[in-house]
Each structure stands twice: as C-alpha cells, then as structure tokens.
Write a protein that holds these residues in place. Structure first.
Motif, PDB file in Angstrom:
ATOM      1  N   GLU A 152      62.488  16.567-130.361  1.00 24.16           N
ATOM      2  CA  GLU A 152      62.049  16.347-131.731  1.00 24.16           C
ATOM      3  C   GLU A 152      63.158  15.628-132.479  1.00 24.16           C
ATOM      4  O   GLU A 152      64.336  15.929-132.310  1.00 24.16           O
ATOM      5  CB  GLU A 152      61.725  17.678-132.413  1.00 24.16           C
ATOM      6  N   GLN A 194      62.040   8.666-133.649  1.00 18.87           N
ATOM      7  CA  GLN A 194      62.972   8.898-132.545  1.00 18.87           C
ATOM      8  C   GLN A 194      63.993   7.782-132.448  1.00 18.87           C
ATOM      9  O   GLN A 194      65.145   8.017-132.077  1.00 18.87           O
ATOM     10  CB  GLN A 194      62.194   9.059-131.240  1.00 18.87           C
ATOM     11  N   ALA A 202      57.789  13.919-126.593  1.00 26.26           N
ATOM     12  CA  ALA A 202      56.734  14.114-127.598  1.00 26.26           C
ATOM     13  C   ALA A 202      55.990  12.819-127.923  1.00 26.26           C
ATOM     14  O   ALA A 202      55.151  12.804-128.825  1.00 26.26           O
ATOM     15  CB  ALA A 202      57.343  14.698-128.872  1.00 26.26           C
ATOM     16  N   ARG A 253      64.296  15.684-135.500  1.00 26.26           N
ATOM     17  CA  ARG A 253      65.130  16.534-136.363  1.00 26.26           C
ATOM     18  C   ARG A 253      65.741  15.779-137.543  1.00 26.26           C
ATOM     19  O   ARG A 253      66.850  16.094-138.006  1.00 26.26           O
ATOM     20  CB  ARG A 253      66.230  17.230-135.552  1.00 26.26           C
TER      21      ARG A 253
END
Length: 251
Positions: A87, A142, A165, A89
C-alpha cells in the motif's frame, strides 16, 4: 563485476513472542547482497519474507545474528534505506509535493525543491505535484511512494510486494519503470514478491525461502540479457524451476 557485498546477513534468527509461546519466524539466514544488485525473494505466505525486509530496513531490531550495510551494523532505520510497501501509505491530507517534502530529512529549501522535482520527473508525475492521493490512480500513488522512498537518495531500496495491489497492466508497466529507475539510479534493490514471473523478469538473483521457520531453500542466478523476454524459452525454463521449488515449499 559488481562491487563487494553491500548488505551482509549472518546467522539471522527471529523469534516472535506471543503470550506464553514463541514462534520461530527466521532460522539461521545468511545472505550477501552486492552493490547495485536487484535481489528478489519469493516464498510461501508466512515464511518471513517481509520480516527479513523489515529487519534490513531497521524497523525490527529484536533478533539474533548480524545484519550490516558495508561494515556498519544496522541498528535502526536510516536515510541509506528507502522502503516501499504494498500500500502506498501516502498521507491523504497532504498533496503529492507535501508528501515528498515530508519525507525529506536534509538540505536547504532550494535543495529539497530540486530533489522533489527531479524525483517526480523520474516517475513521470511532475504535473501532479499539487494533487492529493485521493485524486490519483493506484499506479500513480505507488509511483509517488517510490519517488518518496528515493528522494533522500538511499543506497538501498526495499520493496515489499510493491505491485501486489495493482491491476495486471499497471503492474507490468511499473515493473519496467522500477527497472529503469534501478539502472539510472544505481540503487541496490531487494524486493519481496509472490509473483515468480515478476521475480525472474526483474531480479539478478531469486531467493526461494522455505516455509516457517524461514530459511534460504535455494537461490537462482538469472543470467539473462535485459530487457528480458517473458516468452523466451530459457526465461520460461527458469520460471518453471523456481515454481517447482516454490510449489514444494507450499505443499
């Protein structure tokens, strides 16, 4: 020929303590990673791949054995290492620029601005510097996470299932973008992935870990020219050999 060992792991053992019991997660891991090497780690779920990455990143300091960068033992997080998780983040209340700025730990304002611009250009997102994470696609988010991890110019980039993901097409595109960054920045990269084809496509070496407690079961040197052809007969044979090892791990 690559330089001498960049990351040295010797007899690394990790035990998790849970109430009145103990779980042996990693058992006697010894591994050397050369400077500018792209190392991929595969293995069954729960075998300790991410734990190993966290220890190299200095996020987990409770273990026995030694983990060093050059001749310096790792005792905690440092600017010499960047980490990208599955993820992104990113902080949702900050813009792309502010997320990058938040990660920068040194330099004047002018120096920071240049680093941010340079790294957003590196991932092709300079036009989105004022956007918020919620306005970006998963792949774009990302990319920002990768740029953020690189903005302090770390010697080592740790990638923990960074494309897991994402949809298949975005995943393929980002794989190549990360390889382009690796070749341009000369950063040592260590990546955990469940995708064997991804590991063969990206890695100089692929480490197969056993099921818990995690040990190094086997390693494969991927001696194929870049850019690699996924349909190439040798590529597919290496993939098959690793799959057989991986399958045995999961049985």
């Amino acid at each position: 020929m690559r330089d001498s060992n960049h990351v040295t792991i010797h007899n690394l053992t990790k035990i998790y303590k849970k109430q009145n019991s103990e779980v042996l997660a990693l058992n006697g891991i010894s591994l050397n990673v050369s400077r500018n090497e792209f190392l991929c780690i595969v293995g069954a779920s729960g075998c300790g791949k991410s734990t190993l990455l966290r220890i190299i990143g200095g996020l987990d300091r409770e273990y026995s054995g030694t983990v060093s960068i050059g001749k310096t033992k790792i005792t905690g997080p440092g600017l010499d290492r960047g980490i990208v998780f599955q993820e992104h983040r990113l902080l949702p209340w900050l813009t792309v620029w502010e997320n990058m700025e938040f990660a920068l730990q040194k330099g004047s304002k002018e120096e920071k601005n240049k680093l941010i611009i340079d790294h957003l250009k590196l991932v092709g997102l300079e036009r989105f510097k004022n956007a918020y994470p919620g306005q970006l696609s998963g792949g774009m988010s990302q990319r920002v996470a990768i740029a953020r991890a690189l903005v302090n110019r770390p010697e080592i980039l740790l990638l923990d299932e960074p494309f897991g993901a994402l949809d298949a097409l975005t995943r393929l595109k980002l794989q190549q973008e990360v390889l382009d960054i690796w070749e341009q920045e000369k950063t040592t990269m260590i990546m955990v992935t469940h995708d064997i084809e991804e590991a063969v496509y990206m890695g100089d070496r692929v480490i197969v870990m056993s099921e818990r407690p995690g040990t190094i079961k086997k390693e494969f040197t991927i001696d194929l020219p870049r850019p690699r052809n996924r349909s190439d007969t040798v590529f597919q044979q290496i993939r098959k050999e690793i799959y057989q090892e991986f399958r045995q791990v999961e049985v």
